[in-house]
Design an enzyme around this catalytic site. Structure first.
Site, PDB file in Angstrom:
ATOM      1  N   HIS A 160       0.933  -1.159   0.114  1.00 24.06           N
ATOM      2  CA  HIS A 160      -0.149  -0.028  -0.123  1.00 24.06           C
ATOM      3  C   HIS A 160       0.795   1.232  -0.056  1.00 24.06           C
ATOM      4  O   HIS A 160       0.410   2.334   0.514  1.00 24.06           O
ATOM      5  CB  HIS A 160      -1.028   0.135   1.193  1.00 24.06           C
ATOM      6  CG  HIS A 160      -1.765  -1.168   1.324  1.00 24.06           C
ATOM      7  ND1 HIS A 160      -3.050  -1.560   0.759  1.00 24.06           N
ATOM      8  CD2 HIS A 160      -1.738  -2.483   2.262  1.00 24.06           C
ATOM      9  CE1 HIS A 160      -3.475  -2.527   0.800  1.00 24.06           C
ATOM     10  NE2 HIS A 160      -2.790  -3.306   1.782  1.00 24.06           N
ATOM     11  N   SER A 281      15.621  21.170 -16.112  1.00 24.82           N
ATOM     12  CA  SER A 281      14.380  21.932 -16.369  1.00 24.82           C
ATOM     13  C   SER A 281      14.798  23.260 -17.111  1.00 24.82           C
ATOM     14  O   SER A 281      15.850  23.660 -16.968  1.00 24.82           O
ATOM     15  CB  SER A 281      13.715  22.465 -15.000  1.00 24.82           C
ATOM     16  OG  SER A 281      12.781  23.476 -14.968  1.00 24.82           O
ATOM     17  N   LYS A 287      16.822  21.262 -10.959  1.00 25.84           N
ATOM     18  CA  LYS A 287      15.954  19.954 -11.476  1.00 25.84           C
ATOM     19  C   LYS A 287      16.992  19.243 -11.795  1.00 25.84           C
ATOM     20  O   LYS A 287      17.748  19.236 -12.910  1.00 25.84           O
ATOM     21  CB  LYS A 287      14.811  20.307 -12.203  1.00 25.84           C
ATOM     22  CG  LYS A 287      13.848  21.111 -11.293  1.00 25.84           C
ATOM     23  CD  LYS A 287      13.086  20.348 -10.146  1.00 25.84           C
ATOM     24  CE  LYS A 287      12.416  19.344 -10.735  1.00 25.84           C
ATOM     25  NZ  LYS A 287      11.247  19.255 -11.371  1.00 25.84           N
ATOM     26  N   GLU A 294       9.910   7.978 -16.846  1.00 30.17           N
ATOM     27  CA  GLU A 294       8.730   8.318 -17.114  1.00 30.17           C
ATOM     28  C   GLU A 294       8.508   8.173 -18.132  1.00 30.17           C
ATOM     29  O   GLU A 294       7.172   7.537 -18.617  1.00 30.17           O
ATOM     30  CB  GLU A 294       8.771   9.999 -16.974  1.00 30.17           C
ATOM     31  CG  GLU A 294       8.754  10.439 -15.129  1.00 30.17           C
ATOM     32  CD  GLU A 294       9.016  11.877 -15.185  1.00 30.17           C
ATOM     33  OE1 GLU A 294       8.993  12.687 -15.931  1.00 30.17           O
ATOM     34  OE2 GLU A 294       9.389  12.351 -13.837  1.00 30.17           O
TER      35      GLU A 294
END
Length: 487
Positions: A160, A281, A287, A294
């Site tokens: 979970h 970024s 970043k 992804e």
């Protein structure tokens, strides 16, 4: 010249095809990917026609020579495909006629484009699935290497998305090795059912010509024949089964990618990725984004969509062939390209990932991960597990009230909750000890992780042998590699 004569079916028609209809009807823009498979099937078919005296020796020699010339042009990229000839089959047949004359028309004796495309698709699938099987093997090999290195490195296991019990990083990686081994097995299984020879089924009802289907199958190294001509020309199960297997592969890819995204976040901080697999970024200079994981996660939806698209196309079609089936190729081609691209990058991505072992170890100290071990201690003292579960739940509640860990409780604290706690109760509250005690096959004990790695490598060796044993025929290999055709 009458434009209707340019098609394979012009004799019945008095008017040329509307330009918009021609554009929509044509499939050569994508089915040209089957060109070398189409030539392989034609070579095998021509050899059978010669053996059965349906064509003579000179005709066969001209056909085989012309097809090899076309194959060379396809390999080099110089072959000119044209929409006017509609599909890959007519493009190759038309080019053959330009080279050798009317004898090219005899090549189509005893076959239809319906059974021809069914064969081409199966040959293409066999080649692509063989390649994918090898690439999945490389992923498993990398996972076992990384898991072996980190077989004893503890980390939290989750359910979970909540910290649950201690495991090791190697054990976690081997979960994915198990998934990809199953994927290899499914891919090999799908390839086996694709390797069934449909040529000779004609448009739907076979042919009265004295063909030899077994000879064609032997030339193409396909072990079995289709048993029903209606099914053979309208069956797209090989494509559907492949897309199903590819979808499961991408479920596993996406789950692994999701964990890498989580692990590289500042919230987890369990692994770092090499700069070569990340981007920054355009606005925020600090970043470092895990774009490749992804993208792997996102491409799963694309493959799932391909499966759904073909299921919807096929679900209501009457026997036998219907033009709807032309919609089988684009989703299949795209899905296989996507999956092979994703699987191809995974080994390097895994090697670019470095675990932050101290962060993993620190995370074991929060979340009461050893509560189950304390319950198991009570069980070893003769307490029923359900009672022990309740007692340790009370111990956790006590810790929450005191804002402390289980390890901070004293033995007397525990015995106020239940008198059965032994003198060594607090000794079980150690992650390394917990892991060592979970010494069951498939468990996270480091020696069991190493055992699982050894078993998985043996399974991988067997699967890799199967991948190599069921691949493309000698004719197909020669065409793709530009080698001399086998006799």
């Amino acid at each position: 010249m009458d434009k209707t004569q340019n098609s394979a079916w012009g004799g019945r028609f008095q008017e040329a095809t509307d330009a918009a209809v021609e554009a929509m009807n044509a499939s050569v823009a994508f089915d040209k990917a089957l060109a070398l498979e189409d030539i392989a099937g034609s070579l095998a078919h021509a050899r059978m026609l010669r053996a059965r005296d349906i064509i003579n020796g000179d005709e066969h020699q001209a056909i085989e020579g012309g097809l090899q010339e076309i194959a060379a042009e396809v390999r080099s990229g110089s072959f000119e495909f044209t929409v006017a000839r509609e599909d890959v089959h007519m493009n190759i047949e038309g080019a053959l006629a330009e080279r050798i004359g009317p004898s090219a028309g005899k090549l189509h004796s005893g076959r239809s484009r319906n059974d021809q495309v069914a064969l081409d698709l199966r040959l293409w699938l066999r080649r692509e699935l063989s390649a994918l099987g090898g690439e999945l093997g490389a992923v498993v090999s990398t996972l076992t290497q990384e898991a072996e290195q980190y077989a004893s490195v503890p980390m939290p296991g989750y359910t979970h998305l909540q910290r649950a019990q201690p495991i090791t990083f190697g054990h976690h990686l081997m979960a994915y090795a198990s998934m990809f081994l199953r994927d290899m097995d499914r891919i090999i299984d799908a390839r086996k059912r694709a390797s069934v020879m449909p040529l000779g089924s004609g448009a739907l009802a076979g042919t009265p010509l004295p063909i030899d289907r077994h000879r064609v199958a032997a030339e193409l190294e396909m072990p079995t024949l289709t048993l029903n001509s209606l099914d053979a020309v309208s069956d797209r199960d090989p494509a559907l089964e492949t897309l199903s297997a590819l979808s499961i592969v991408m479920v596993h890819v996406s789950r692994l990618a999701e964990e890498i995204v989580l692990w590289t976040s500042q919230e987890f901080g369990f692994v770092s990725l090499s700069d070569s697999f990340c981007t920054g970024s355009s606005l925020m200079p600090q970043k470092k984004n895990p774009d490749i994981p992804e993208l792997l996660r996102g491409k799963a939806g694309r493959v799932f969509g391909s499966l759904q698209a073909l299921l919807v196309v096929m679900k209501g079609l009457p026997l036998a062939y219907n033009k709807d089936m032309q919609e089988d190729k684009e989703p299949l081609f795209d899905a296989l390209h996507t999956v092979r691209q994703c699987i191809g990058i995974l080994p390097a991505l895994l090697e670019a990932m470095t675990p932050k072992t101290q962060n993993m170890a620190d995370a074991l100290g929060d979340g009461f991960l050893l509560a189950t071990d304390l319950a198991d201690h009570l069980v070893s003292q003769g307490v029923p597990f359900r009672e022990a579960h309740h007692v340790i739940g009370s111990a956790v509640a006590l810790c929450l009230d005191r804002k402390c860990r289980l390890e901070d409780l004293s033995l007397s604290d525990l015995r106020t909750l239940h008198p059965a706690f032994g003198d060594n109760a607090l000794e079980v509250l150690d992650a390394s000890a917990s892991l060592a005690q979970r010494d069951v096959p498939g468990g996270p004990a480091p020696k069991r992780v190493l055992e699982a790695i050894a078993i998985s490598r043996a399974q991988l060796d067997e699967l890799q042998k199967k991948v190599l044993a069921g691949g493309p025929s000698g004719i197909e290999k020669a065409l793709h590699e530009g080698q001399e055709l086998p006799k």
